[in-house]
Design an enzyme around this catalytic site. Structure first.
Site, short mmCIF file in Angstrom:
data_model
loop_
_atom_site.label_atom_id
_atom_site.label_comp_id
_atom_site.label_asym_id
_atom_site.label_seq_id
_atom_site.Cartn_x
_atom_site.Cartn_y
_atom_site.Cartn_z
N HIS A 173 0.84 -1.04 -0.02
CA HIS A 173 -0.07 -0.17 -0.06
C HIS A 173 1.06 1.30 -0.09
CE1 HIS A 173 -4.15 -0.47 0.33
NE2 HIS A 173 -4.22 -1.24 1.57
N GLU B 262 2.16 -11.67 -19.55
CA GLU B 262 2.65 -11.41 -17.84
C GLU B 262 2.98 -12.79 -17.52
OE1 GLU B 262 -0.39 -9.45 -15.91
OE2 GLU B 262 -2.13 -10.43 -16.88
N ASP C 97 3.03 -9.21 -12.89
CA ASP C 97 3.06 -10.56 -12.74
C ASP C 97 4.09 -11.12 -13.51
OD1 ASP C 97 0.76 -11.32 -11.34
OD2 ASP C 97 -0.39 -10.15 -12.57
N CYS D 3 2.77 -1.90 -18.99
CA CYS D 3 1.96 -1.40 -18.25
C CYS D 3 2.06 -1.71 -16.75
CB CYS D 3 0.32 -1.48 -18.52
SG CYS D 3 -0.02 -3.16 -18.86
#
Ligand code: PEP
Ligand code: MG
Length: 540
Positions: free
Chosen positions: A181, A404, A428, A475
């Site tokens: 976070h 990914e 990923d 991305c």
């Protein structure tokens, strides 16, 4: 001190630490009358909710969602039932709060994945309520007149979302990885940050430090010259960022599209060329059933409207692993990151994808937007072909897939033959290439986007894209790193998609180099034996 470079930039300033979570005294005092204890606990929770509600009022988007979820947790009647039961067992209010939360924390942790990550939100609520009851400082961001360097173990979600960027010069945490976070928030606010810096626990209020979020270094007790140099460099950097605007390009005019990653209707007034990743799962989270085609049409349409004539790449639902949805994913998978997630969900639930594609096509037609779609978690060319067929039959013309999974990168040429474009999801791709769970801060070093093996996979895909004459974007979080952006361009990537605050620094980094500079840089970086050497070759 070293840690994970989590958000680029340098700053110098004085340390301020958040108040730590309150500890219950070892000796449990005798409780008052049961009803008084229950009332006191309920009032403490009520004051926490009032505080969070006040903070949530000025927020929108993801930050607002995080606080709203926390408020809903605190309002759960089961919590007060638990408190009452604990008081009936003879526990005073603060202890009863502790016990009642323990049951819910355990249940949430057992769910795993995205939900288990919310235990931090729940523990933060508990600590705030206990602090009120014990009359000690509420844990959270310190209040100071002067800007400061925020140093903590990790930041609670309620703090990260309401943190004032004008007051916080930099963030350093001793725990947490590049996808925590704290790291995500720091990047989205453009605040330099180093996370997972274990030695930071020894920093005390008032210590002066230099924080280098680009390299992941914290320098303690810098001399005045060093501190001045950093402050001057940071000011010059700000000024140089402000000088550049417009489309992404290298110094010699080689165009590289600068695009945005969005999770819903955000501010469209950003100097970027469109949206490179619209994460649609935010519309589906916290729901027990899928939104209707009509509801989806309206939600997608809001985003399309904001971006006017700029292209928008919509990613179809990426449910599973770190983003599980009760109506899409099985809850008994032993390894959800390797399970039926992303595009694979459509094998079980074809209607979910068909409805979504139809809603995207409806919204695109309504707003006249240049909409492109892409599927997450594609592993083979056959899957890419199947997705293209579905999207085209829904009336969508420009269709791509995310790369990914390492197998997809290795066979990028076959995949590119089936699609109009590909976009590398480096978050990923790192997770699967290194066999390292992307949400585990402890594995941050393996998930470092400067890992030469990750860059090899990017190069493989970019070369296949060049041979096929089709666009290859990035991305994942790597695209928003201004140090890495020229390297990605040198490898042959044609667009970079990132959070809005990352755009100016990436734009400036590209304008400062020719395409040949980028190519040379990419070659040197790829030959590096490890991420630290790769970084130092690029950043000096
Ligand atoms: C990625 O995996 O790099 C990506 C962009 O998608 P997400 O982070 O949403 O999985
Ligand atoms: Mg992904």
């Amino acid at each position: 001190m070293t840690g994970n470079p989590a958000s680029p930039g340098q700053a110098v300033g004085v340390v301020a630490r958040p108040a730590t979570a309150p500890e219950l005294p070892a000796e449990v005092p005798a409780p008052g009358p049961a009803q008084d204890e229950v009332d006191a606990a309920a009032a403490a929770l009520g004051s926490v909710v009032a505080d969070l509600t006040e903070r949530a009022a000025g927020l929108t988007g993801e930050a607002r969602d995080i606080l709203d979820t926390q408020i809903a947790m605190a309002d759960d009647p089961a919590l007060v039932d638990g408190i009452r039961a604990a008081v009936d067992r003879g526990r005073p209010a603060a202890w009863a709060v502790h016990d009642a939360f323990a049951v819910h924390l355990e249940a949430l942790a057992a769910l795993g994945g995205y939900l288990a990550e919310r235990t931090g939100d729940l523990a933060d609520l508990r600590d705030r309520a206990i602090a009120v009851l014990l009359g000690v400082p509420t844990p959270g961001i310190p209040v100071r007149d002067e800007p400061f360097v925020l140093v903590g173990v990790d930041l609670a979600p309620a703090d990260t979302v309401t943190l004032d960027p004008a007051k916080v010069l930099a963030i350093v945490t001793s725990k947490g990885g590049p996808t925590s976070h704290t790291a995500i928030l720091a990047r989205s606010l453009g605040i330099p940050a180093v996370v997972g810096c274990a030695d930071a626990d020894s920093l005390a209020d008032g210590d002066r430090v230099v924080v280098d979020g680009t390299r992941g270094v914290v320098v303690t007790s810098p001399d005045d010259d060093a501190a001045d140099r950093v402050a001057r460099a940071a000011a010059e950097r700000e000024a140089s960022l402000a000088r550049h605007s417009g489309p992404g390009a290298t110094a010699d005019g080689h165009q590289v599209k600068l695009l945005l990653n969005v999770g819903g209707a955000t501010d469209g007034d950003v100097d970027a060329e469109g949206v490179g990743l619209f994460r649609t799962e935010f519309l589906f989270l916290d729901r027990t059933d899928a939104p209707s085609r009509e509801e989806q049409r309206r939600a997608y349409g809001e985003v399309f409207r904001l971006f006017g004539d700029r292209p928008v790449v919509v990613r179809t639902l990426d449910a599973g692993a770190d983003k599980p949805l009760p109506f899409a994913n099985a809850d008994d998978e032993p390894n959800p990151a390797l399970g039926v997630r992303g595009y694979r969900v459509s094998w079980r639930k074809p209607d979910l994808l068909a409805d979504q594609l139809a809603a995207i096509a409806d919204a695109a037609a309504e707003h006249g937007t240049d909409v492109r779609v892409m599927a997450p978690m594609i592993a083979t060319a056959a899957e890419a072909r199947a997705f293209v067929a579905l999207a085209r039959s829904a009336g969508l013309g420009n269709v791509g897939v995310m790369i990914e999974i390492p197998a997809a990168a290795l066979r990028a040429a076959d995949i590119l033959a089936a699609v109009d474009f590909v976009s590398l999801g480096t978050n990923d791709l790192s997770q699967y290439a290194f066999g390292a769970d992307r949400v585990l801060g402890e594995l941050g070093a393996l998930l470092d986007p400067w890992q030469p093996a990750l860059l090899d996979l990017v190069a493989l895909v970019a070369e296949a894209g060049r041979a096929a004459g089709k666009p290859v974007g990035v991305c994942g979080e790597a695209a928003g790193d201004p140090g890495l952006a020229p390297v990605l361009v040198g490898l042959g990537v044609t667009s970079l998609s990132m959070s809005a605050p990352a755009v100016p620094a990436v734009r400036a980094a590209l304008r400062e180099r020719t395409l040949d500079d980028c190519t040379d840089l990419a070659e040197r970086v790829r030959r590096a034996p490890d991420p630290a050497t790769a970084r130092s070759r690029a950043l000096g």
